[in-house]
Design an enzyme around this catalytic site. Structure first.
Site, PDB file in Angstrom:
ATOM      1  N   ARG A 220       0.833  -1.212   0.000  1.00 14.48           N
ATOM      2  CA  ARG A 220       0.000   0.000   0.000  1.00 14.48           C
ATOM      3  C   ARG A 220       0.867   1.262   0.000  1.00 14.48           C
ATOM      4  O   ARG A 220       0.543   2.250  -0.664  1.00 14.48           O
ATOM      5  CB  ARG A 220      -0.942  -0.038   1.204  1.00 14.48           C
TER       6      ARG A 220
ATOM      7  N   HIS B 172       0.625   4.131  -2.821  1.00 17.51           N
ATOM      8  CA  HIS B 172       0.252   5.519  -2.521  1.00 17.51           C
ATOM      9  C   HIS B 172       1.392   6.505  -2.796  1.00 17.51           C
ATOM     10  O   HIS B 172       1.146   7.679  -3.060  1.00 17.51           O
ATOM     11  CB  HIS B 172      -0.235   5.651  -1.076  1.00 17.51           C
TER      12      HIS B 172
ATOM     13  N   TRP C 224     -10.105  -9.068   2.895  1.00 17.54           N
ATOM     14  CA  TRP C 224     -10.883  -9.421   1.704  1.00 17.54           C
ATOM     15  C   TRP C 224     -11.061 -10.932   1.559  1.00 17.54           C
ATOM     16  O   TRP C 224     -11.911 -11.379   0.805  1.00 17.54           O
ATOM     17  CB  TRP C 224     -10.211  -8.849   0.446  1.00 17.54           C
TER      18      TRP C 224
HETATM   19 ZN1  ZEM Z   1      -6.078  -0.375  -1.687  1.00 16.19          ZN
HETATM   20  N1  ZEM Z   1      -7.125   0.116  -0.001  1.00 16.19           N
HETATM   21  N2  ZEM Z   1      -7.385   0.751  -2.818  1.00 16.19           N
HETATM   22  N3  ZEM Z   1      -5.015  -0.786  -3.359  1.00 16.19           N
HETATM   23  N4  ZEM Z   1      -4.836  -1.463  -0.586  1.00 16.19           N
HETATM   24  C1  ZEM Z   1      -6.874  -0.357   1.255  1.00 16.19           C
HETATM   25  C2  ZEM Z   1      -5.909  -1.290   1.616  1.00 16.19           C
HETATM   26  C3  ZEM Z   1      -4.989  -1.822   0.747  1.00 16.19           C
HETATM   27  C4  ZEM Z   1      -8.494   1.432  -2.364  1.00 16.19           C
HETATM   28  C5  ZEM Z   1      -8.783   1.718  -1.015  1.00 16.19           C
HETATM   29  O1  ZEM Z   1      -9.631   2.727  -0.734  1.00 16.19           O
HETATM   30  C6  ZEM Z   1      -8.190   0.987   0.072  1.00 16.19           C
HETATM   31  C7  ZEM Z   1      -5.269  -0.349  -4.641  1.00 16.19           C
HETATM   32  C8  ZEM Z   1      -6.431   0.283  -5.052  1.00 16.19           C
HETATM   33  C9  ZEM Z   1      -7.405   0.778  -4.186  1.00 16.19           C
HETATM   34  C10 ZEM Z   1      -3.770  -2.185  -1.065  1.00 16.19           C
HETATM   35  C11 ZEM Z   1      -3.209  -2.104  -2.348  1.00 16.19           C
HETATM   36  C12 ZEM Z   1      -3.805  -1.434  -3.392  1.00 16.19           C
HETATM   37  C13 ZEM Z   1      -7.779   0.229   2.177  1.00 16.19           C
HETATM   38  C14 ZEM Z   1      -7.786  -0.021   3.667  1.00 16.19           C
HETATM   39  C15 ZEM Z   1      -8.609   1.061   1.449  1.00 16.19           C
HETATM   40  C16 ZEM Z   1      -9.749   1.874   2.038  1.00 16.19           C
HETATM   41  C17 ZEM Z   1      -6.761   0.872   4.368  1.00 16.19           C
HETATM   42  C18 ZEM Z   1      -6.721   0.614   5.855  1.00 16.19           C
HETATM   43  O2  ZEM Z   1      -7.741   0.852   6.511  1.00 16.19           O
HETATM   44  O3  ZEM Z   1      -5.660   0.165   6.337  1.00 16.19           O
HETATM   45  C19 ZEM Z   1      -9.263   1.885  -3.510  1.00 16.19           C
HETATM   46  C20 ZEM Z   1     -10.563   2.656  -3.471  1.00 16.19           C
HETATM   47  C21 ZEM Z   1      -8.597   1.458  -4.624  1.00 16.19           C
HETATM   48  C22 ZEM Z   1      -8.960   1.602  -6.069  1.00 16.19           C
HETATM   49  C23 ZEM Z   1     -10.129   1.354  -6.575  1.00 16.19           C
HETATM   50  C24 ZEM Z   1      -4.166  -0.690  -5.501  1.00 16.19           C
HETATM   51  C25 ZEM Z   1      -4.088  -0.313  -6.981  1.00 16.19           C
HETATM   52  C26 ZEM Z   1      -3.242  -1.351  -4.727  1.00 16.19           C
HETATM   53  C27 ZEM Z   1      -1.903  -1.916  -5.080  1.00 16.19           C
HETATM   54  C28 ZEM Z   1      -1.550  -2.243  -6.319  1.00 16.19           C
HETATM   55  C29 ZEM Z   1      -3.267  -3.056  -0.022  1.00 16.19           C
HETATM   56  C30 ZEM Z   1      -2.144  -4.075  -0.155  1.00 16.19           C
HETATM   57  C31 ZEM Z   1      -4.037  -2.821   1.116  1.00 16.19           C
HETATM   58  C32 ZEM Z   1      -3.927  -3.496   2.485  1.00 16.19           C
HETATM   59  C33 ZEM Z   1      -3.093  -2.654   3.428  1.00 16.19           C
HETATM   60  C34 ZEM Z   1      -2.941  -3.240   4.797  1.00 16.19           C
HETATM   61  O4  ZEM Z   1      -2.463  -2.502   5.662  1.00 16.19           O
HETATM   62  O5  ZEM Z   1      -3.263  -4.408   5.029  1.00 16.19           O
END
Ligand code: ZEM
Length: 289
Positions: A46, A50, A190
């Site tokens: 993440r 970001h 998930w």
């Molecule tokens: Zn995420 N993501 N993401 N994402 N994401 C979260 C967590 C993680 C969206 C999003 O709002 C959120 C991509 C695209 C998009 C990861 C990787 C990638 C979380 C939760 C949210 C709300 C955060 C938390 O509470 O800790 C949205 C709306 C997306 C697009 C539609 C893409 C592209 C990614 C990588 C290629 C990963 C690995 C996580 C888990 C983080 C963790 O701490 O476990």
């Protein structure tokens, strides 16, 4: 807490870092039985995303070059809540290897995490240059809002230069990790194996019945059968939007196709807006085991 070693900003400093050793040291930081599901891997992915996903192809601003994510105000943007945890975990490596830039360290950490959690090999290049001070932070709102739908998701990712196939492949990263109510407000993983890189985002998304979660938090879905797994409103577009769904079906049926497309799209994401030195080599790291 950030190292200001001027050597790290010299334009050829990147040549002095041994990226194979740094890969190994990042891999050694992944496991921690006291953190989340036992791994920092998901939050490293993440962070890499970001740090990179702020890119705007029209103005050629944002992206991982400069590593602006470590400076206020960008570090404090709502979408970046919790990423300080990942940066602090990596900080000792910046001290140990002052010649790697933060931009390279954060993106490499995402590569290490994907690979060590069982995902595809990700081609990666060094050479991102850090900004020394808080200039060129991106405006808030460049990263996707999980509460929104397909128009929003498209406009965010089209701004970076991705197409529907690439967007869907990237969304498959939501096989990893979880939502934290004290970070994004959403809650839960998930799927049942959040520390394994799989195509389960697509299989769960298409095969489960998703119902609104009954709680006081923000609107999200839970799987009807167990109530243990979640989907964000923005995740659901990869099931409901016909163009996205076409690719979700391919990736649910064919893990190799997902891995191949994810690897390409993730490298592209991590390189958005980066001016690489002409002699920067492409690395394909071997996993540790
Ligand atoms: Zn995420 N993501 N993401 N994402 N994401 C979260 C967590 C993680 C969206 C999003 O709002 C959120 C991509 C695209 C998009 C990861 C990787 C990638 C979380 C939760 C949210 C709300 C955060 C938390 O509470 O800790 C949205 C709306 C997306 C697009 C539609 C893409 C592209 C990614 C990588 C290629 C990963 C690995 C996580 C888990 C983080 C963790 O701490 O476990």
């Amino acid at each position: 807490f950030y190292s200001s070693d001027s050597a790290s900003n010299a334009s050829s400093s990147w040549k002095k870092a041994n990226y194979h050793n740094i890969y190994k040291d990042i891999a050694d930081l992944l496991e921690d039985e006291d953190y989340d599901d036992g791994s920092y891997g998901p939050v490293f992915v993440r962070l890499a995303w970001h740090a990179s996903g702020t890119f705007d192809k029209k103005t050629k601003t944002g992206g991982s070059d400069g590593a602006t994510i470590r400076f206020a105000p960008e570090s404090g943007h709502g979408a970046n809540a919790g990423l300080d945890v990942a940066r602090e975990r990596l900080e000792p490596l910046k001290k140990k290897y002052p010649h790697i830039s933060y931009g390279d360290l954060y993106t490499l950490a995402g590569v290490v995490a994907v690979q060590e959690l069982g995902g595809p090999t990700i081609r990666w290049r060094p050479g991102r240059q850090d900004n020394k001070v808080a200039v060129d932070c991106t405006p808030d709102g460049r990263l996707p809002d999980a509460a929104q739908g397909s128009d929003h998701v498209r406009s965010i990712f089209y701004r970076m230069g991705f197409n529907d196939q690439e967007i869907t492949a990237l969304a498959g990263a939501h096989a990893l990790g979880r939502c934290h109510s004290n970070r994004s407000g959403f809650e839960g993983p998930w799927n049942a194996s959040p520390t394994a890189f799989t195509n389960f985002f697509f299989t769960e998304l298409l095969n489960n019945t998703w119902v609104p979660k009954k709680w006081n938090g923000p609107f999200q879905y839970v799987d009807k059968e167990s109530g243990q797994f979640m989907m964000l409103p923005a995740d659901m577009v990869f099931r409901t939007d016909p163009q996205f769904r076409k690719y979700s079906e391919i990736y649910a049926a064919d893990q190799d196709a997902f891995f191949a497309d994810f690897a390409k799209a993730f490298t592209k994401l991590l390189e958005l807006g980066v001016q690489f030195p002409e002699d920067a080599p492409v690395y394909e790291f071997k996993t540790l085991e």
